[in-house]
Design a protein around this motif. Structure first.
Motif, short mmCIF file in Angstrom:
data_model
loop_
_atom_site.label_atom_id
_atom_site.label_comp_id
_atom_site.label_asym_id
_atom_site.label_seq_id
_atom_site.Cartn_x
_atom_site.Cartn_y
_atom_site.Cartn_z
N ALA A 66 -7.86 -8.31 -3.27
CA ALA A 66 -8.01 -7.48 -2.07
C ALA A 66 -7.89 -6.02 -2.49
O ALA A 66 -6.84 -5.39 -2.32
N PRO A 67 -8.96 -5.46 -3.07
CA PRO A 67 -8.87 -4.12 -3.65
C PRO A 67 -8.66 -3.03 -2.61
O PRO A 67 -9.29 -3.05 -1.54
N PRO A 68 -7.77 -2.08 -2.91
CA PRO A 68 -7.59 -0.93 -2.01
C PRO A 68 -8.74 0.06 -2.19
O PRO A 68 -9.53 -0.05 -3.14
N VAL A 69 -8.81 1.03 -1.32
CA VAL A 69 -9.83 2.08 -1.43
C VAL A 69 -9.32 3.15 -2.38
O VAL A 69 -8.34 3.85 -2.08
N LEU A 70 -9.96 3.27 -3.53
CA LEU A 70 -9.55 4.24 -4.54
C LEU A 70 -10.41 5.50 -4.45
O LEU A 70 -11.52 5.46 -3.90
N PRO A 71 -9.92 6.61 -4.97
CA PRO A 71 -10.71 7.86 -4.93
C PRO A 71 -12.05 7.71 -5.64
O PRO A 71 -12.19 6.90 -6.57
N GLU A 72 -13.02 8.49 -5.21
CA GLU A 72 -14.33 8.49 -5.85
C GLU A 72 -14.24 9.12 -7.24
O GLU A 72 -13.30 9.85 -7.55
N GLU A 73 -15.26 8.86 -8.06
CA GLU A 73 -15.26 9.32 -9.44
C GLU A 73 -15.08 10.83 -9.55
O GLU A 73 -14.38 11.31 -10.44
N GLU A 74 -15.72 11.57 -8.67
CA GLU A 74 -15.61 13.04 -8.73
C GLU A 74 -14.18 13.49 -8.50
O GLU A 74 -13.68 14.40 -9.18
N ILE A 75 -13.50 12.86 -7.56
CA ILE A 75 -12.10 13.20 -7.28
C ILE A 75 -11.22 12.79 -8.47
O ILE A 75 -10.31 13.53 -8.87
N LEU A 76 -11.49 11.64 -9.04
CA LEU A 76 -10.71 11.20 -10.21
C LEU A 76 -10.85 12.19 -11.36
O LEU A 76 -9.87 12.50 -12.05
N LEU A 131 -4.63 4.47 -12.25
CA LEU A 131 -4.58 3.11 -11.74
C LEU A 131 -5.94 2.44 -11.92
O LEU A 131 -6.97 2.99 -11.55
N THR A 132 -5.94 1.29 -12.53
CA THR A 132 -7.16 0.50 -12.66
C THR A 132 -6.91 -0.88 -12.06
O THR A 132 -5.79 -1.39 -12.07
N ILE A 133 -7.96 -1.47 -11.53
CA ILE A 133 -7.85 -2.79 -10.91
C ILE A 133 -8.17 -3.85 -11.96
O ILE A 133 -9.28 -3.89 -12.49
N GLU A 134 -7.20 -4.68 -12.27
CA GLU A 134 -7.34 -5.71 -13.30
C GLU A 134 -7.50 -7.09 -12.66
O GLU A 134 -7.01 -7.34 -11.55
N GLN A 135 -8.16 -7.98 -13.39
CA GLN A 135 -8.27 -9.35 -12.92
C GLN A 135 -6.89 -10.00 -12.87
O GLN A 135 -5.95 -9.56 -13.50
N ASN A 136 -6.79 -11.07 -12.08
CA ASN A 136 -5.53 -11.82 -11.94
C ASN A 136 -4.42 -10.98 -11.33
O ASN A 136 -3.25 -11.14 -11.66
N LYS A 193 6.62 -9.03 -7.92
CA LYS A 193 5.38 -8.82 -8.66
C LYS A 193 4.55 -7.75 -7.95
O LYS A 193 4.18 -7.91 -6.78
N CYS A 194 4.25 -6.65 -8.65
CA CYS A 194 3.46 -5.57 -8.06
C CYS A 194 1.99 -5.99 -7.98
O CYS A 194 1.49 -6.70 -8.85
N PRO A 195 1.27 -5.55 -6.95
CA PRO A 195 -0.11 -6.01 -6.75
C PRO A 195 -1.11 -5.53 -7.80
O PRO A 195 -2.20 -6.08 -7.89
N TYR A 196 -0.73 -4.52 -8.60
CA TYR A 196 -1.64 -4.01 -9.63
C TYR A 196 -1.30 -4.56 -11.02
O TYR A 196 -2.00 -4.32 -11.99
N CYS A 197 -0.22 -5.31 -11.14
CA CYS A 197 0.32 -5.71 -12.44
C CYS A 197 -0.35 -6.97 -12.97
O CYS A 197 -0.38 -8.01 -12.30
N ASP A 198 -0.89 -6.87 -14.21
CA ASP A 198 -1.46 -8.05 -14.86
C ASP A 198 -0.66 -8.44 -16.10
O ASP A 198 -1.13 -9.22 -16.93
#
Length: 397
Positions: free
Chosen positions: A208-218, A197-202, A20-25
């Motif tokens: 344990a969210p990873p550090v994602l790029p800031e909005e400007e970088i996205l 990549l988006t962080i979903e519930q469950n 099970k991948c950590p981002y998969c809901d």
């Protein structure tokens, strides 16, 4: 207004995966031992027999094996499922049959077996070509396997391949995202699903969210990627879908154009139109594989059962007329070209005039437009799609 029957697709859910991948809901479950392949194939057959009446005489325009990891099933199992589907429902000429695959689960013999079984479109879950990112994402393959998978698929005879690729990965820079995308382009797939990549519930990432790029970088990653894809001949036709040689994903297009689809397998969802009753239903099956298989066993599988029975738990919801504008637009406005205006009337049974005040307001704001009979978002509307949809949400409240 009277409903019309739209095209019909079939979604087949295979709920197991290696890890099970950590981002998969999604509804996926780690397979600790051998999966009960024969029992599951029999359950899918029984499931489709129960749903046969929902087709209302239509044949299938597309089939999509999703998961989980459908490639964990053998080629023989995939072939049997397709044989059953053709016998029970029937295929339209030129049907598109897609199977999702992870690079780490494949060998050349399995690719060839899937192609021989009737699969004519392969969707490979690459996600990244960076070994460090793949490890962070919990993937079971590495860069070398990802590169090899595409070559093996070509050798097996696949001439319609999609690659799934993520961006906005943990601490990812614009250059790193561009390098990932450039590598995918160099493999020359017919289709690319390039999404953030988006962080979903469950999910493990939610806890344990990873550090994602800031909005400007996205935003810079998105702009750089769209430019790179366009230069390579990939036309963006949906928020995260790009195709060359006009090889759009026909199965997904049916979703976005508010077509009908049967859903079989543990946790599968469907949407069916009933013109005679002037109603649209969403249906779903029980999520846990064990419960799904137990439901089949309790029914003493028979090929002669008539009528539609919901023996797999789950449930159904009636889409009420007030909710249909939002349901339709949430799908249709994902498409850059939009959809024919008459689809709204034919596939919801709601008169377009009911939308006119809201559509005119959005038109004046420069967010939507009608071009040659197609209702679609403008460039600005695609950028502020949530704002556009909020108009229809307010309408349903």
């Amino acid at each position: 207004m009277s409903l019309q029957l739209p095209p019909l697709s079939l979604y087949i859910h295979v709920p197991w995966c290696i890890r099970k991948c950590p981002y998969c809901d999604f509804n996926s479950h780690q397979a600790n031992n051998d999966i009960p392949e024969a029992d599951y194939v029999a359950a899918l057959r029984f499931d489709l027999q129960q749903d046969q009446t929902l087709a209302q005489g239509r044949k299938l325009t597309s089939i999509f094996f999703g998961g989980g990891t459908p490639s964990m099933l053998s080629a023989q199992a995939i072939g049997q499922i397709l044989t059953d589907a053709e016998k029970i429902i029937g295929f339209e000429p030129g049907i598109e049959i897609t199977l999702e695959a992870n690079p780490g689960t494949f060998e050349q013999e399995r690719f060839s077996g899937f192609r021989a079984a009737g699969v004519n479109r392969l969707s490979i879950g690459i996600q990244s070509f960076n070994d460090q990112q793949l490890k962070l994402l919990g993937r079971v393959h590495g860069r070398a396997e990802a590169l090899r998978a595409v070559g093996v698929a070509r050798k097996a005879g696949f001439d319609n391949i999609n690659l799934d690729l993520m961006h906005g990965l943990p601490e990812q820079s614009v250059d790193a995202a561009r390098a990932d995308l450039q590598q995918a382009i160099e493999l020359a797939p017919e289709h690319l699903s390039w999404y953030q990549l988006t962080i979903e519930q469950n999910t493990a990432f939610y806890s344990a969210p990873p550090v994602l790029p800031e909005e400007e970088i996205l935003a810079d990653i998105q702009d750089a990627g769209v430019e790179l894809l366009a230069a390579a001949g990939y036309a963006q036709y949906e928020i995260s879908a790009y195709a060359r040689d006009k090889k759009c994903a026909r199965h997904n297009l049916n979703y976005w154009e508010f077509g009908d689809y049967l859903g079989i397998g543990a946790g599968a969802h469907g949407k069916i139109t009933f013109p005679a009753d002037n109603k649209i239903l969403r249906l779903w099956k029980t999520r846990l594989p064990k419960h799904y298989l137990d439901a089949t066993d309790s029914q003493k599988i028979s090929p002669n059962l008539g009528g539609h029975q919901n023996v797999f738990g789950g449930g159904s919801d009636l889409l009420l007329p007030d909710a249909l504008p939002l349901e339709f637009m949430m799908n249709a406005l994902r498409l850059h070209s939009g959809v024919p205006m008459n689809y709204f009337v034919q596939r919801t049974g709601v008169d377009w005039q009911q939308l006119e005040p809201h559509w005119q307001k959005l038109t004046q704001q420069g967010l939507v437009e009608i071009v040659q009979g197609y209702a679609r978002p403008t460039v600005m509307g695609r950028r502020f799609l949530n704002r556009v949809l909020q108009t229809f949400i307010n309408e349903t409240e």
